[in-house]
Design a protein around this motif. Structure first.
Motif, PDB file in Angstrom:
ATOM      1  N   LYS A  33       0.810  -1.226   0.000  1.00 21.76           N
ATOM      2  CA  LYS A  33       0.000   0.000   0.000  1.00 21.76           C
ATOM      3  C   LYS A  33       0.842   1.275   0.000  1.00 21.76           C
TER       4      LYS A  33
ATOM      5  N   THR B 217      -5.221   9.817  -2.596  1.00 24.36           N
ATOM      6  CA  THR B 217      -5.081   8.957  -1.405  1.00 24.36           C
ATOM      7  C   THR B 217      -6.020   9.368  -0.274  1.00 24.36           C
TER       8      THR B 217
ATOM      9  N   CYS C 287      -8.894  -1.335  -6.042  1.00 20.01           N
ATOM     10  CA  CYS C 287      -7.586  -0.670  -6.061  1.00 20.01           C
ATOM     11  C   CYS C 287      -6.749  -1.153  -7.249  1.00 20.01           C
TER      12      CYS C 287
ATOM     13  N   THR D 251       4.292   1.678  -4.938  1.00 21.84           N
ATOM     14  CA  THR D 251       3.878   2.505  -6.072  1.00 21.84           C
ATOM     15  C   THR D 251       4.518   3.883  -5.957  1.00 21.84           C
TER      16      THR D 251
ATOM     17  N   CYS E 120     -10.836   7.238 -10.226  1.00 22.72           N
ATOM     18  CA  CYS E 120     -10.630   6.174  -9.254  1.00 22.72           C
ATOM     19  C   CYS E 120     -10.792   6.686  -7.825  1.00 22.72           C
TER      20      CYS E 120
ATOM     21  N   PRO F  18     -15.327   4.607  -5.216  1.00 21.72           N
ATOM     22  CA  PRO F  18     -14.803   3.559  -4.334  1.00 21.72           C
ATOM     23  C   PRO F  18     -15.120   2.150  -4.822  1.00 21.72           C
TER      24      PRO F  18
ATOM     25  N   CYS G   6      -7.525   0.407 -10.772  1.00 22.99           N
ATOM     26  CA  CYS G   6      -7.461   1.861 -11.004  1.00 22.99           C
ATOM     27  C   CYS G   6      -6.662   2.185 -12.268  1.00 22.99           C
TER      28      CYS G   6
ATOM     29  N   ARG H 205      -8.964   7.332  -1.140  1.00 19.51           N
ATOM     30  CA  ARG H 205      -8.788   5.885  -1.254  1.00 19.51           C
ATOM     31  C   ARG H 205      -7.726   5.367  -0.282  1.00 19.51           C
ATOM     32  N   LYS H 206      -7.964   5.598   0.989  1.00 26.60           N
ATOM     33  CA  LYS H 206      -7.059   5.086   2.023  1.00 26.60           C
ATOM     34  C   LYS H 206      -7.033   3.561   2.020  1.00 26.60           C
ATOM     35  N   ASP H 207      -8.062   2.978   1.403  1.00 21.24           N
ATOM     36  CA  ASP H 207      -8.096   1.523   1.289  1.00 21.24           C
ATOM     37  C   ASP H 207      -7.024   1.035   0.303  1.00 21.24           C
ATOM     38  N   CYS H 208      -6.583   1.912  -0.603  1.00 25.23           N
ATOM     39  CA  CYS H 208      -5.612   1.499  -1.629  1.00 25.23           C
ATOM     40  C   CYS H 208      -4.169   1.825  -1.254  1.00 25.23           C
ATOM     41  N   PHE H 209      -3.936   3.072  -0.839  1.00 26.01           N
ATOM     42  CA  PHE H 209      -2.553   3.528  -0.657  1.00 26.01           C
ATOM     43  C   PHE H 209      -2.378   4.407   0.573  1.00 26.01           C
TER      44      PHE H 209
END
Ligand code: C8R
Length: 250
Positions: free
Chosen positions: A76, A91, A246, A160, A238, A242, A249, A94-98
């Motif tokens: 992440k 971010t 992730c 990433t 993205c 939601p 994206c 999308r805290k769930d992704c990164f």
């Protein structure tokens, strides 16, 4: 008497409200539970107070990082260079992704702030401080180098990095990303580096840019490299949806 008045006025303008910076630090810190914020403030100050603001080495912040260490968040971790607004716009949704350094306690508390000390004083100043490149060992620059190094040290799995396709050198050797973070990616922890080159309308670079060849060469052997050109609008989409996974994206 005139000299005394000038000295006092100058002193007052240079001496910014100490308690204001301290309260900014404490209120930012208190949003994160499980930390003793007053203690962290004390440890933070030790790095730069009563010092020449051009003589604060990177290691001065080691005790601070040790007091609020970064937790490894495998797969992440998000790095960036010259793409701060796009990255954080994404971010924050999308805290769930990164997670970026600014999503950690120290990064979020100190993001956007300027501070320094002065020999013979225990105060924190927020103006009259050296600029980023005015002298190498300034309090703000040394903090970001120290924090970025520690953040890169705990990176693991697939990491990433968002780079900017609208500038001449997306992978710039003088950036913190190139000079501090990439050299610390360790193949025993980091499996792959996924570069995202953010493409805007008038982009001048992309994944084919020669500077990215230097990036692949700087990577520890054993770390896989991948690069994708992704439009800024796709990144925003993205962020806004939601329901997009992730991994889908880009
Ligand atoms: N990182 C570095 N600098 C950071 C930062 C951060 O997380 N957060 C802030 N606010 N800053 P750049 P770069 C400030 O030139 O040099 C980490 C500092 O004042 O666009 O490659 C992060 O993990 C500094 O002057 O990028 C990221 O991966 C600029 O922003 C890189 O290092 C640096 O912005 C980014 O550093």
């Amino acid at each position: 008497i005139v000299i005394v008045i000038i000295a006092v006025v100058l002193g007052l303008t240079l001496r910014q409200n100490k308690s204001e910076f301290e309260s900014t630090f404490l209120s930012g810190c208190e949003k994160f539970n499980q930390y003793d914020c007053k203690k962290l403030w004390g440890v933070f100050q030790q790095a730069y107070v009563d010092k020449d603001p051009c003589k604060v080495p990177v290691e001065a912040y080691d005790p601070l990082i040790a007091a609020a260490p970064f937790k490894p968040q495998c797969n992440k971790t998000m790095f960036w260079s010259k793409t701060k607004d796009v990255v954080h716009g994404f971010t924050e949704k999308r805290k769930d992704c990164f997670v970026t350094l600014e999503d950690t306690l120290l990064g979020s508390v100190l993001d956007g702030l300027t501070w320094c000390g002065k020999e013979g004083s225990n105060d924190t100043f927020t103006s009259g401080c050296p600029g980023w490149s005015e002298c190498e060992n300034n309090p703000v620059r040394s903090f970001w180098i120290c924090a970025s190094a520690a953040f890169a040290d705990v990176a693991c799995g697939d990491v990433t990095a968002m780079l900017n396709g609208s500038i001449n050198t997306p992978f710039n050797p003088t950036s913190i990303f190139a000079s501090v973070e990439v050299p610390r990616f360790n193949a025993s922890r980091v499996k792959k580096l996924n570069v995202v080159v953010v493409i805007q309308k008038n982009n001048i670079s992309n994944c084919n840019h020669s500077s990215l060849k230097n990036l692949t060469q700087a990577l520890d052997t054993g770390i896989t490299y991948g690069c994708k050109d992704v439009s800024e609008s796709r990144i925003q989409e993205c962020g806004a949806k939601p329901e997009i996974a992730c991994g889908a994206c880009w």
